[in-house]
Scaffold this active site. Sequence first.
Site, PDB file in Angstrom:
ATOM      1  N   GLU A 100       0.836  -1.197   0.000  1.00  0.00           N
ATOM      2  CA  GLU A 100       0.000   0.000   0.000  1.00  0.00           C
ATOM      3  C   GLU A 100       0.874   1.251   0.000  1.00  0.00           C
ATOM      4  OE1 GLU A 100      -3.928   1.476   2.379  1.00  0.00           O
ATOM      5  OE2 GLU A 100      -2.196   1.043   3.621  1.00  0.00           O
TER       6      GLU A 100
ATOM      7  N   LYS B  28      -8.872   3.359  -2.690  1.00  0.00           N
ATOM      8  CA  LYS B  28      -9.377   2.840  -1.422  1.00  0.00           C
ATOM      9  C   LYS B  28     -10.725   3.482  -1.133  1.00  0.00           C
ATOM     10  CE  LYS B  28      -7.678   1.864   3.262  1.00  0.00           C
ATOM     11  NZ  LYS B  28      -6.515   2.041   4.170  1.00  0.00           N
TER      12      LYS B  28
ATOM     13  N   CYS C  26      -5.153  -2.675   2.803  1.00  0.00           N
ATOM     14  CA  CYS C  26      -5.077  -2.578   4.252  1.00  0.00           C
ATOM     15  C   CYS C  26      -6.400  -2.935   4.926  1.00  0.00           C
ATOM     16  CB  CYS C  26      -4.602  -1.171   4.611  1.00  0.00           C
ATOM     17  SG  CYS C  26      -3.936  -0.972   6.270  1.00  0.00           S
TER      18      CYS C  26
END
Length: 338
Positions: A48, A132, A167
């Site tokens: 990430e 995200k 994540c």
Amino acid sequence: MGIEHPKYKVAVVQAAPLWLDLDGTVDKTIRLIEEAAENGAKLIAFPEAFIPGYPWHIWMDSPAWAIGRGFVQRYFDNSLAYDSPQADKLRSAVRRSGLTAVLGLSERDGGSLYLAQWLLGPDGETIVRRRKLRPTHAERTVYGEGDGSDLAVHDRPGIGRLGALCCWEHLQPLSKYAMYAQNEQVHVAAWPSFSLYDPFAFALGAEVNNAASRVYAVEGSCFVLAPCATVSQAMVDELCDRPDKHALLHAGGGFAAIYGPDGSSLAEKLAPDQEGLLYADIDLGAIGVAKNAADPAGHYSRPDVTRLLFNKTPARRVEHFSLPVDGEAAAETVAPTS
């Protein structure tokens, strides 16, 4: 004659970026892509926000401190824009190497940043640029949000049905189910590092978050590639400007992993402070065996009891439209007849 299931080698990155150095990190990314290709990998997965590194400064002090230390401006300036020479360089490297790459980056778009994963095909083409869906906690001081179109799985020749999340998106049950329901076969679970607030924030540590990757593999009956960055001592030295801050962030924190659809570990892990690539040979035929036991969006579901509402329409900030011309104005535009 039975179905031919793709079999190929995957590579997972465990490495530190050159923090807040866009050009340096792009060059390191390219070296890792080339190394993976030289070792026969057909797919490589990056952590990430690997480019230009995760914004650790948001967890170390106040927003005013981060601005005053110049981290906010530097992070913005070193984030990666899609139409940039650095992005062109990355696409060219992927094309030369002939593999599929899932990059992790801070994407700069206008005046905003997004936690992004770019999926690039072996011809260097962009499969998708996903963001995200909801940045986590302090990340919302840096990044904007994605939308439902970012929960997508992509059917790729020779690779299978490929998807990615970042994540703690792996702690969102409904987002995960949206991916499972698209029959995902290979999933990239990108993580930043597991050395923040250790040991007094257990939820941020390797044990919990590697478990999230492993559970995703079993729940989704898919292969999970879990790249994880390391924190370099140079990053710690720059961020920890008071003695007490050395308790907040530590060098190392790399716990990259690869899991099979039965939850088994497929690659020998590196030491937490070691940089390198993890490799595994995967056989998508194993997915049918796993789903025979429990297909979460198929025979093991109960849509009469619970089901998911999923809006995958892109959330456009601006919709362009034209008003109809009123009658009087329209009459003035008509040419007179003779």
